[in-house]
Write a protein that holds these residues in place. Structure first.
Motif, PDB file in Angstrom:
ATOM      1  N   HIS A 167      -0.470  -8.203  11.065  1.00  0.00           N
ATOM      2  CA  HIS A 167      -1.175  -8.808   9.929  1.00  0.00           C
ATOM      3  C   HIS A 167      -2.016  -9.996  10.400  1.00  0.00           C
ATOM      4  CE1 HIS A 167       0.707  -7.313   5.997  1.00  0.00           C
ATOM      5  NE2 HIS A 167       1.217  -6.548   6.944  1.00  0.00           N
ATOM      6  N   CYS A 179       0.845  -3.493   1.693  1.00  0.00           N
ATOM      7  CA  CYS A 179       1.874  -3.243   2.698  1.00  0.00           C
ATOM      8  C   CYS A 179       3.231  -3.123   2.048  1.00  0.00           C
ATOM      9  CB  CYS A 179       1.895  -4.378   3.716  1.00  0.00           C
ATOM     10  SG  CYS A 179       3.044  -4.066   5.053  1.00  0.00           S
ATOM     11  N   HIS A 184       5.097  -6.029  13.537  1.00  0.00           N
ATOM     12  CA  HIS A 184       4.237  -5.649  12.429  1.00  0.00           C
ATOM     13  C   HIS A 184       3.669  -6.900  11.743  1.00  0.00           C
ATOM     14  CE1 HIS A 184       2.591  -3.908   8.940  1.00  0.00           C
ATOM     15  NE2 HIS A 184       3.414  -4.610   8.174  1.00  0.00           N
ATOM     16  N   HIS A 195       8.343  -8.579   6.290  1.00  0.00           N
ATOM     17  CA  HIS A 195       7.735  -9.369   7.362  1.00  0.00           C
ATOM     18  C   HIS A 195       8.639 -10.541   7.681  1.00  0.00           C
ATOM     19  CE1 HIS A 195       4.486  -7.338   5.166  1.00  0.00           C
ATOM     20  NE2 HIS A 195       4.022  -7.110   6.378  1.00  0.00           N
TER      21      HIS A 195
END
Ligand code: ZN
Ligand code: ZN
Length: 667
Positions: free
Chosen positions: A83, A210, A79, A214
């Motif tokens: 980005h 979001c 994920h 991350h």
């Protein structure tokens, strides 16, 4: 003086200054092993959340590492790369609007609203730009914002604004692309989080709405590649704009990425539609419509073995067979709640003599009707109703995938009605049954057993039953000795479940079996049994399908075996090949003798060269080609050419038939 906080990892505890981050906590707790990408934080009030490594941890939190080489860690890495991809697309395609970018199995995607579909050379440029961005060593920085700030920041991003509105009404489009803030429930408006890609000089390169988490920075992406692009409707709905989706994958090492790409190549070669056509097993005529297929004679022979096996085994294990229709009046689907909760996946209704009917998407209501056909006593329980039930589901044509995701398929479906004190044994029986099935069909031991517990939104009440059922599932799996993992909150709204996965020959994992407890249908149908006390009691109801779908399991086996089924399953187990027409008679004699022991045998009497016939036996992946000529006819023997293994000459027909019969019996 600054305050201190306490953090824990299992039994280990550490004191840290207030404001300490997850990574500082993990280091103090000596919990860092190998590469990690994020943390899992359990707050004092019991919420279990994925957490950025550089995010402040709350006092009293349990903190655990999320390793880079775990499924959870890979999803976070993938994920994060999404980005970076969206940032590259924004750079290269000014004016692009971006929608959502969640991780998916083995990879990630991001959807963009751009003027034209992406080309192969666009993907190359995007990938090259991503590599530059990774080198910039950008950090992912989390920031909490209010709803108004989020709307303002993404004023020119219509999809982000829509996501914010959807969150308001409780709809989450993807579990990473934004959700209401954590822990602030009750006071004030929900907060949103924005993640900024920040360069080492402090300048912001790109931002996205979001939920996170991350990886800490772009220097933490060891290996990625873009795979392909395709059109995809916003929110998967045909009435919404068509977006352009780019798929990619990312892994914890170059080696892992390389292995994955090799596997993808191999998977393409083994695609069940391709093999199904080449081996004349199954057929997907366009006239039938997407997601509908038929088994040709050779495919049907394999399927018959699957059906015979499961029918024999269910009878042996005390299940009671039933047959039920494919359609029923809407009244039934009203009562079952399917029209309320499941209508989107049902085929539209049809009217007959003024009454509305529906094709069945599930067998459960019919099996309940079999249970309620008369009064049941506690002495009869458990009652295990079973059927190979064909169901129809309206899957969008965009997601239909041969037999792996079909609109019509057959489940080896059973519903078990039992007393609470029988749940553990019944569920353990299902798990053992699944294990025996995987072994018999060449998939080995289950690769993963996952127990999903009560979700946030679930059927009201039944607190004791939920607890009892969750514990029963855990006890049942423990009883089988299989390892399991708990997927917190991933159960259905109507009950907890067990999912069992198997790994195929090229390393892919498939979710096949589901064992599901249900508190909803027994209530809706008001089912009961008469207890020892003479009063009515509500039984526990367990749904379970072991193959899952016969079609899907068939496709998984076809791809896993690369079309070369084990002898007991092979549609043709031996083909007799006469070297010349003179020996057709002897070839037929050999075939008849093998058929006497129950083998499926063909004779290749085509007027072709021996070489061609042997090649045909090879390409059709028949386990044994038996070559016969003058010498063999005279001696009563065959020359055995197995699909796998070495050739043997002068094998007596009687001896070979005994060997073949023994091999078939090993099923
Ligand atoms: Zn994100
Ligand atoms: Zn069911």
């Amino acid at each position: 003086m600054s305050q201190t906080i306490t953090v824990q990892h299992g039994d280990a505890r550490a004191q840290l200054e207030e404001g300490a981050t997850a990574i500082q906590a993990l280091k103090a707790l000596e919990a860092v092993r190998g590469q990690i990408v994020a943390a899992r934080v359990t707050t004092p009030d019991g919420a279990s959340l994925q957490w950025d490594l550089d995010r402040e941890v709350p006092d009293g939190a349990q903190v655990a590492p999320i390793p880079a080489d775990s499924e959870e860690g890979r999803a976070i890495l993938r994920h994060s790369v999404a980005h970076v991809m969206a940032q590259a697309v924004t750079d290269l395609f000014p004016g692009a609007k971006w929608a959502i970018g969640p991780p998916v199995e083995d990879g990630f995607y991001y959807d963009f609203d751009v003027e034209r579909p992406f080309t192969a050379s666009d993907l190359e440029r995007i990938e090259a730009r991503m590599k530059e961005l990774l080198k910039e060593k950008q950090s992912f920085v989390r920031e909490e914002v209010t709803r108004e700030q989020a709307l303002e920041e993404f004023a020119d991003q219509p999809y982000k604004r829509e996501i914010i509105e959807l969150v308001d009404e409780g709809t989450i489009v993807s579990n990473v692309d934004a959700g209401p803030g954590e822990g602030e429930a009750g006071d004030g408006p929900p907060t949103f989080t924005v993640y900024r890609n920040v360069r080492p000089d402090g300048s912001v390169a790109w931002s996205d709405l979001c939920r996170g988490p991350h990886v800490p920075g772009t220097d933490r992406v060891p290996a990625f590649t873009l795979l392909r692009s395709a059109g995809a409707y916003w929110r998967g709905r045909e009435d919404q704009p068509m977006l352009q989706r780019i798929y990619g994958t990312a892994w914890e090492s170059r080696k892992a990425l390389k292995q994955h790409l090799t596997m993808l190549e191999e998977a393409k070669k083994r695609d069940h539609r391709k093999l199904g056509r080449e081996l004349e097993l199954v057929h997907f005529p366009e006239e039938l419509g997407p997601g509908l297929s038929l088994f040709l004679p050779h495919g049907a022979l394999v399927r018959k073995q699957m059906e015979d096996w499961i029918r024999d085994e269910t009878l042996r294990r005390g299940y009671q067979p039933v047959y039920t229709p494919h359609v029923a009046k809407e009244d039934l689907w009203q009562l079952s709640g399917h029209l309320e909760n499941y209508a989107e996946l049902m085929f539209p209704g049809m009217e007959v003599e003024g009454a509305a009917y529906r094709l069945k998407p599930m067998n459960c209501p019919f099996h309940i009707m079999a249970f309620t056909s008369r009064t049941r006593s506690y002495r009869e329980l458990p009652i295990r109703i079973s059927e190979l039930g064909t169901v129809y589901r309206y899957e969008r044509s965009g997601v239909v995938n041969g037999m792996l995701r079909a609109r019509g398929f057959t489940q080896d479906d059973s519903h078990i009605f039992c007393r609470q004190d029988q749940v553990v044994d019944e569920v353990a029986g299902c798990v053992e049954f699944a294990r025996d099935l995987y072994r018999a069909f060449g998939l080995g031991e289950p690769s993963r057993v996952a127990i999903s517990t009560r979700p946030e939104k679930s059927i009201a009440g039944h607190d004791d039953k939920w607890k009892a059922a969750e514990q029963a599932l855990i006890d049942a799996v423990a009883k089988t000795g299989l390892a399991y993992e708990i997927d917190e909150g991933e159960g259905a709204f109507y009950g907890p479940k067990i999912d069992i996965h198997a790994r195929d020959a090229i390393g892919r994992e498939w979710q096949l079996t589901t064992v599901q407890v249900d508190f909803n249908l027994p209530e809706r149908f008001d089912i009961s049994y008469v207890g020892e006390d003479g009063a009515k009691h509500r039984p526990f109801m367990v749904h379970r399908a072991l193959f899952g779908s016969i079609e899907r399991f068939f496709a998984v086996m076809l791809e896993s075996f690369n079309g070369a089924f084990p002898t007991w399953l092979a549609p043709v187990q031996a083909v007799v090949v006469p070297v010349a027409p003179d020996f057709d008679g002897y070839a037929t004699e050999v075939a008849d003798r093998l058929r006497e022991v129950g083998a499926r045998v063909e004779v290749d009497v085509a007027d072709e060269t021996l070489g061609n016939k042997i090649r045909r036996a090879q390409t059709s992946k028949v386990p044994y080609a038996l070559v016969v000529g003058g010498d063999e006819a005279e001696a009563g023997t065959v020359a055995v050419r197995p699909y796998q293994g070495s050739q043997r000459k002068d094998v007596a027909v009687g001896e070979f038939s005994k060997e073949l019969a023994a091999e078939i019996a090993t099923r």
